[in-house]
Motif scaffolding. Structure first.
Motif, mmCIF file in Angstrom:
data_model
loop_
_atom_site.group_PDB
_atom_site.id
_atom_site.type_symbol
_atom_site.label_atom_id
_atom_site.label_comp_id
_atom_site.label_asym_id
_atom_site.label_seq_id
_atom_site.Cartn_x
_atom_site.Cartn_y
_atom_site.Cartn_z
ATOM 1 N N VAL A 52 0.856 -1.200 0.000
ATOM 2 C CA VAL A 52 0.000 0.000 0.000
ATOM 3 C C VAL A 52 0.889 1.246 0.000
ATOM 4 C CG1 VAL A 52 -1.761 1.288 1.287
ATOM 5 C CG2 VAL A 52 -1.905 -1.213 1.138
ATOM 6 N N GLU A 55 2.412 1.795 -3.493
ATOM 7 C CA GLU A 55 1.440 2.412 -4.407
ATOM 8 C C GLU A 55 1.296 3.900 -4.082
ATOM 9 O OE1 GLU A 55 -0.703 0.910 -6.799
ATOM 10 O OE2 GLU A 55 -0.558 -1.243 -6.374
ATOM 11 N N PRO A 71 -2.190 -1.088 -17.923
ATOM 12 C CA PRO A 71 -2.913 -1.787 -16.847
ATOM 13 C C PRO A 71 -2.599 -3.273 -16.742
ATOM 14 C CG PRO A 71 -4.409 -0.309 -17.992
ATOM 15 C CD PRO A 71 -3.114 -0.291 -18.768
ATOM 16 N N LEU A 72 -2.392 -3.925 -17.876
ATOM 17 C CA LEU A 72 -2.107 -5.357 -17.834
ATOM 18 C C LEU A 72 -0.727 -5.623 -17.222
ATOM 19 C CD1 LEU A 72 -3.665 -7.929 -18.735
ATOM 20 C CD2 LEU A 72 -2.240 -7.932 -20.773
ATOM 21 N N ARG A 74 0.725 -3.578 -15.156
ATOM 22 C CA ARG A 74 0.579 -3.216 -13.734
ATOM 23 C C ARG A 74 0.012 -4.401 -12.946
ATOM 24 N NH1 ARG A 74 0.512 2.546 -13.034
ATOM 25 N NH2 ARG A 74 -0.908 2.499 -11.248
ATOM 26 N N ALA A 75 -1.002 -5.050 -13.541
ATOM 27 C CA ALA A 75 -1.606 -6.218 -12.885
ATOM 28 C C ALA A 75 -0.562 -7.313 -12.691
ATOM 29 C CB ALA A 75 -2.787 -6.728 -13.709
ATOM 30 N N ARG A 78 1.780 -6.389 -9.803
ATOM 31 C CA ARG A 78 1.102 -6.572 -8.504
ATOM 32 C C ARG A 78 0.935 -8.046 -8.177
ATOM 33 N NH1 ARG A 78 -2.785 -2.021 -10.469
ATOM 34 N NH2 ARG A 78 -1.994 -0.195 -9.358
ATOM 35 N N LEU A 79 0.693 -8.842 -9.186
ATOM 36 C CA LEU A 79 0.480 -10.268 -8.969
ATOM 37 C C LEU A 79 1.774 -10.955 -8.525
ATOM 38 C CD1 LEU A 79 -1.980 -12.078 -9.259
ATOM 39 C CD2 LEU A 79 -1.080 -12.790 -11.468
ATOM 40 N N LYS A 82 2.424 -10.040 -4.960
ATOM 41 C CA LYS A 82 1.528 -10.795 -4.081
ATOM 42 C C LYS A 82 1.939 -12.263 -3.991
ATOM 43 C CE LYS A 82 -3.418 -11.662 -3.485
ATOM 44 N NZ LYS A 82 -3.368 -11.644 -2.016
ATOM 45 N N ILE B 47 -6.453 -12.342 -15.945
ATOM 46 C CA ILE B 47 -5.970 -11.632 -14.754
ATOM 47 C C ILE B 47 -6.636 -12.279 -13.540
ATOM 48 C CG2 ILE B 47 -5.708 -9.372 -13.624
ATOM 49 C CD1 ILE B 47 -6.815 -8.547 -16.695
ATOM 50 N N VAL B 48 -5.830 -12.586 -12.512
ATOM 51 C CA VAL B 48 -6.352 -13.238 -11.308
ATOM 52 C C VAL B 48 -6.079 -12.396 -10.071
ATOM 53 C CG1 VAL B 48 -6.259 -15.618 -12.162
ATOM 54 C CG2 VAL B 48 -4.236 -14.620 -11.067
ATOM 55 N N GLU B 49 -6.603 -12.836 -8.936
ATOM 56 C CA GLU B 49 -6.530 -12.164 -7.626
ATOM 57 C C GLU B 49 -7.471 -10.961 -7.607
ATOM 58 O OE1 GLU B 49 -5.301 -13.131 -4.899
ATOM 59 O OE2 GLU B 49 -4.022 -14.768 -5.581
ATOM 60 N N VAL B 52 -6.198 -7.346 -7.449
ATOM 61 C CA VAL B 52 -5.425 -7.008 -8.650
ATOM 62 C C VAL B 52 -6.388 -6.766 -9.818
ATOM 63 C CG1 VAL B 52 -3.692 -7.851 -10.293
ATOM 64 C CG2 VAL B 52 -3.391 -8.289 -7.843
ATOM 65 N N TYR B 56 -7.071 -3.367 -11.981
ATOM 66 C CA TYR B 56 -7.022 -3.434 -13.448
ATOM 67 C C TYR B 56 -8.289 -2.823 -14.059
ATOM 68 C CZ TYR B 56 -6.943 -5.260 -18.182
ATOM 69 O OH TYR B 56 -6.974 -5.358 -19.554
ATOM 70 N N GLU B 59 -8.305 0.922 -13.715
ATOM 71 C CA GLU B 59 -7.328 1.604 -14.577
ATOM 72 C C GLU B 59 -7.709 1.537 -16.052
ATOM 73 O OE1 GLU B 59 -3.529 0.755 -11.605
ATOM 74 O OE2 GLU B 59 -3.785 -0.448 -13.413
ATOM 75 N N THR B 60 -8.464 0.495 -16.394
ATOM 76 C CA THR B 60 -8.799 0.277 -17.806
ATOM 77 C C THR B 60 -10.062 1.031 -18.213
ATOM 78 O OG1 THR B 60 -7.762 -1.895 -17.676
ATOM 79 C CG2 THR B 60 -9.200 -1.522 -19.552
ATOM 80 N N ALA B 75 -4.773 4.951 -0.494
ATOM 81 C CA ALA B 75 -4.070 4.073 0.445
ATOM 82 C C ALA B 75 -5.035 3.548 1.508
ATOM 83 C CB ALA B 75 -2.905 4.807 1.090
ATOM 84 N N ARG B 78 -7.286 0.833 0.027
ATOM 85 C CA ARG B 78 -6.545 -0.430 -0.151
ATOM 86 C C ARG B 78 -6.263 -1.104 1.190
ATOM 87 N NH1 ARG B 78 -3.041 2.807 -4.236
ATOM 88 N NH2 ARG B 78 -3.878 2.119 -6.246
ATOM 89 N N LEU B 79 -6.027 -0.286 2.198
ATOM 90 C CA LEU B 79 -5.729 -0.827 3.517
ATOM 91 C C LEU B 79 -6.946 -1.501 4.136
ATOM 92 C CD1 LEU B 79 -3.165 -0.824 5.194
ATOM 93 C CD2 LEU B 79 -4.134 1.056 6.498
#
Lengths: 207, 207
Positions: A52, A55, A71-72, A74-75, A78-79, A82, B47-49, B52, B56, B59-60, B75, B78-79
Motif C-alpha cells: 500500500v 502504491e 494496466p495489464l 501493472r496487474a 502486482r500479482l 503478491k 488476470i487473477v486475484e 489485482v 485493473y 485503470e482500464t 491508500a 486499499r488498507l
C-alpha cells in the motif's frame, strides 16, 4: 516542503521496500526510529502495509515510476508481488523454521514457487524488464535474505544450477544503484535469524 | 469492441467483487463458467486475484471510479480492503469452523476486528463516503455471507447493538443498485456452508 519519515526496524525486509522506493524517488530523509511494522509518515499522515505504501509513493511522486503505465503490466507486477508474499515467502519460511522431513517437504514446495519466478525472468533482466520496478522491489528480499536463511538452516534452495535466471537476477538486483547501499549487515542478519530458528525449532520440539 | 469474460464459481464472494466492479463500469457480459478462482479475461489476457483485478478494471475503464483520486484516500481504501481479507475474514472463518471454546475465542477476535470497521464508518454512509468504492466492494461479502455464517454456526457476531454503523452499512450496501441484483441465493449458500462446517468440525474432531 513535504516531510517524509519512515519508522522501521533495522532488519525488516518489508521496510527495505519502502526505503528503496523513497530513494528511487529521490526522497532521502527517512527516520529509522524502531517500530514493529514499517510506517511511512507523509506530512503527518501515517501509511502502513508495504505494498500500500509503494502504491502511495508511486502515486504521490511521479519520477522513476515503480509501476508500468499499461494496466495489464501493472496487474502482472502486482500479482508477482503478491505471489512473493503469499506463496514464496511462507514456503521459504517453512523451510527455514523446520528440520528433518518437514524441512524437506517445505523445500520442495519452496522450489515449486521459485520455479514460477524463474520462468517469468526468461528474456528479462528484471521482473519489469530492462529496469527494476514494483515486483523487483517486492521480491528484493530474496536477493539478500534468502542466502541468510540457507546458511542458518543448512539447506540448499535457490541454487545457480536449478535457478540460473533467478540467481542472475539476485546479483543484478542486489548490486543495482540505490539498492546496494541499503542492505542491512549480513552478519547481523545471520545472528538474528540463528536465534529465530533456534526459538522456532524449540517451540516445535515434541514436549 | 473489448471482450470481457469472467470465469468463477457461483458461491465465491471474491468473484462477486469483480462482478460488481464490471457492472459499475457498465460491462455486463461476463461468462460464469465454473473455475476454482475467479479469472477475468480481457481481450484474451487472463488476470487473477480479486484486488489485482479491481485495480485493473479501475485503470482500464475510467467511468465510476472505484478508488478516489487522492493518494492518501487510495491508500486508506486499499488498507481497509487488505484488513478485510487478512484479519476480518480469517477471524470470522475461525469462528465459523469451530465450536465450543475455540469458537468463543475466535468470536472475541472477530469482534475486535469488526470494531475497527465500525469506527471507520463514523459519519459515513460507505467506507469511501457518500458513494461506494473499492473498500466497500472488498468488504461487501460481509453484507450477505456473514449472516449465513452466523446462522449455520449458531453464533452472534455482527449484532445491531454492538455494531450499529456496520449493520446500517450492510443494509445500505446490500440494497444498493447493481449490488442487490447479484447476490447468490441465500438458501443455496446456507446449504453449501452447512456442508463445509460439518466437514471442518469433523476434521478437527479428536481422533
Amino acid at each position: 516542503m513535504a516531510e517524509v519519515k519512515l519508522f522501521r526496524t533495522w532488519s525488516s525486509p518489508f521496510a527495505l521496500r519502502i526505503i528503496w522506493a523513497l530513494k528511487l524517488k529521490g526522497l532521502l530523509q527517512y527516520n529509522p526510529i524502531h517500530k514493529k511494522v514499517p510506517v511511512l509518515v507523509h506530512n503527518g499522515k501515517p501509511i502502513v502495509e508495504s505494498f500500500v505504501v509503494l502504491e502511495y509513493i508511486d502515486e504521490t511522486w511521479k519520477e522513476n515510476p515503480l509501476l508500468p503505465e499499461d494496466p495489464l503490466q501493472r496487474a502482472a507486477a502486482r500479482l508477482w508481488a503478491k505471489f512473493g508474499d503469499d506463496k514464496v515467502l511462507p514456503s521459504i519460511w517453512e523451510s527455514f523454521t523446520n528440520d528433518g522431513k518437514e524441512q524437506e517437504e517445505a523445500i520442495v514446495k519452496a522450489k515449486e514457487n521459485l520455479k514460477y519466478l524463474e520462468e517469468e525472468l526468461k528474456g528479462k533482466k528484471f521482473f519489469w524488464g530492462e529496469k527494476l520496478g514494483f515486483a523487483d522491489i517486492a521480491l528484493g528480499w530474496l536477493a539478500h535474505y534468502e542466502s541468510v536463511f540457507e546458511e542458518v538452516a543448512g539447506m540448499k534452495l535457490l541454487t545457480e544450477e536449478e535457478f540460473p535466471l533467478l540467481s542472475a537476477w539476485k546479483l543484478t538486483f542486489a548490486d543495482a544503484p540505490i539498492i546496494k547501499d541499503n542492505w542491512p549487515s549480513r552478519d547481523k542478519l545471520v545472528a538474528k535469524f540463528q536465534a529465530i530458528r533456534e526459538d522456532q525449532l524449540l517451540k516445535k520440539a515434541p514436549k
